[in-house]
Design an enzyme around this catalytic site. Sequence first.
Site, PDB file in Angstrom:
ATOM      1  N   ARG A  82     -10.596   0.918   3.846  1.00  7.75           N
ATOM      2  CA  ARG A  82     -11.118   0.524   3.121  1.00  7.75           C
ATOM      3  C   ARG A  82     -12.606  -0.006   3.888  1.00  7.75           C
ATOM      4  O   ARG A  82     -12.695  -0.566   4.477  1.00  7.75           O
ATOM      5  CB  ARG A  82     -11.051  -0.969   2.165  1.00  7.75           C
ATOM      6  CG  ARG A  82     -11.605  -1.228   0.866  1.00  7.75           C
ATOM      7  CD  ARG A  82     -10.912  -2.268  -0.145  1.00  7.75           C
ATOM      8  NE  ARG A  82     -11.943  -2.665  -1.324  1.00  7.75           N
ATOM      9  CZ  ARG A  82     -11.952  -3.572  -1.735  1.00  7.75           C
ATOM     10  NH1 ARG A  82     -11.029  -4.170  -1.936  1.00  7.75           N
ATOM     11  NH2 ARG A  82     -12.726  -3.898  -2.715  1.00  7.75           N
ATOM     12  N   ARG A  94      -9.748   2.232  -4.228  1.00 12.11           N
ATOM     13  CA  ARG A  94      -9.536   1.990  -2.998  1.00 12.11           C
ATOM     14  C   ARG A  94      -8.473   1.868  -2.262  1.00 12.11           C
ATOM     15  O   ARG A  94      -7.794   2.163  -3.149  1.00 12.11           O
ATOM     16  CB  ARG A  94      -9.510   0.766  -2.557  1.00 12.11           C
ATOM     17  CG  ARG A  94      -9.753  -0.573  -4.165  1.00 12.11           C
ATOM     18  CD  ARG A  94     -10.121  -1.205  -4.350  1.00 12.11           C
ATOM     19  NE  ARG A  94      -9.720  -2.400  -5.465  1.00 12.11           N
ATOM     20  CZ  ARG A  94     -10.705  -3.003  -6.575  1.00 12.11           C
ATOM     21  NH1 ARG A  94     -11.435  -2.215  -6.414  1.00 12.11           N
ATOM     22  NH2 ARG A  94      -9.935  -2.939  -7.725  1.00 12.11           N
ATOM     23  N   ASP A  99      -6.652  -9.616  -2.038  1.00 11.18           N
ATOM     24  CA  ASP A  99      -7.052 -11.045  -2.684  1.00 11.18           C
ATOM     25  C   ASP A  99      -6.777 -12.540  -1.929  1.00 11.18           C
ATOM     26  O   ASP A  99      -4.893 -12.493  -2.572  1.00 11.18           O
ATOM     27  CB  ASP A  99      -7.217 -10.897  -3.936  1.00 11.18           C
ATOM     28  CG  ASP A  99      -8.346 -10.152  -4.315  1.00 11.18           C
ATOM     29  OD1 ASP A  99      -9.453  -9.788  -3.252  1.00 11.18           O
ATOM     30  OD2 ASP A  99      -8.609  -9.677  -5.640  1.00 11.18           O
TER      31      ASP A  99
END
Length: 155
Positions: A82, A94, A99
């Site tokens: 990435r 991506r 997260d």
Amino acid sequence: MAKVYIGLGTNLGDKEQNLRTAVHKIEERIGKIVSLSAFYATAPWGFTSDNAFLNAAVCAETSLPPLEILSITQSVEQEMGRTHKSVNGEYKDRVIDIDLLLYDDLILDTPTLKLPHPLMQERRFVMEPLAEIAPDVMHPILGKTLGDIYRDLTD
């Protein structure tokens, strides 16, 4: 040990392998994986792409603080290819997106990290796998369980 909940997404390359590689690296560097959701095929959110996503959620037990976990996950994203993070609501295809969603019941608001993740409750692709592995976990700001938040989604 703290429990950290992490969302994963990919829409390029061998998507299933991308998720498995990310999970492996999380376990190596952050802590023992105590739960892993199924992999969910989802449409892109916030942008248009011909490439569907594969999303998942994991829970790891860790002794690391949240900002160190963020640094590790960003390194893993770079190692996996990435090159650009999403900025100001501009999203792109991506290889991997990692997260931090929740870290126990911690509420954190810094320029580099906000916990719980400020948009998680608006995103079915986050809440569906998260509610699968942690339906009874309470969102520390909203005061609702993750299962209830998922059931209340209207998108």
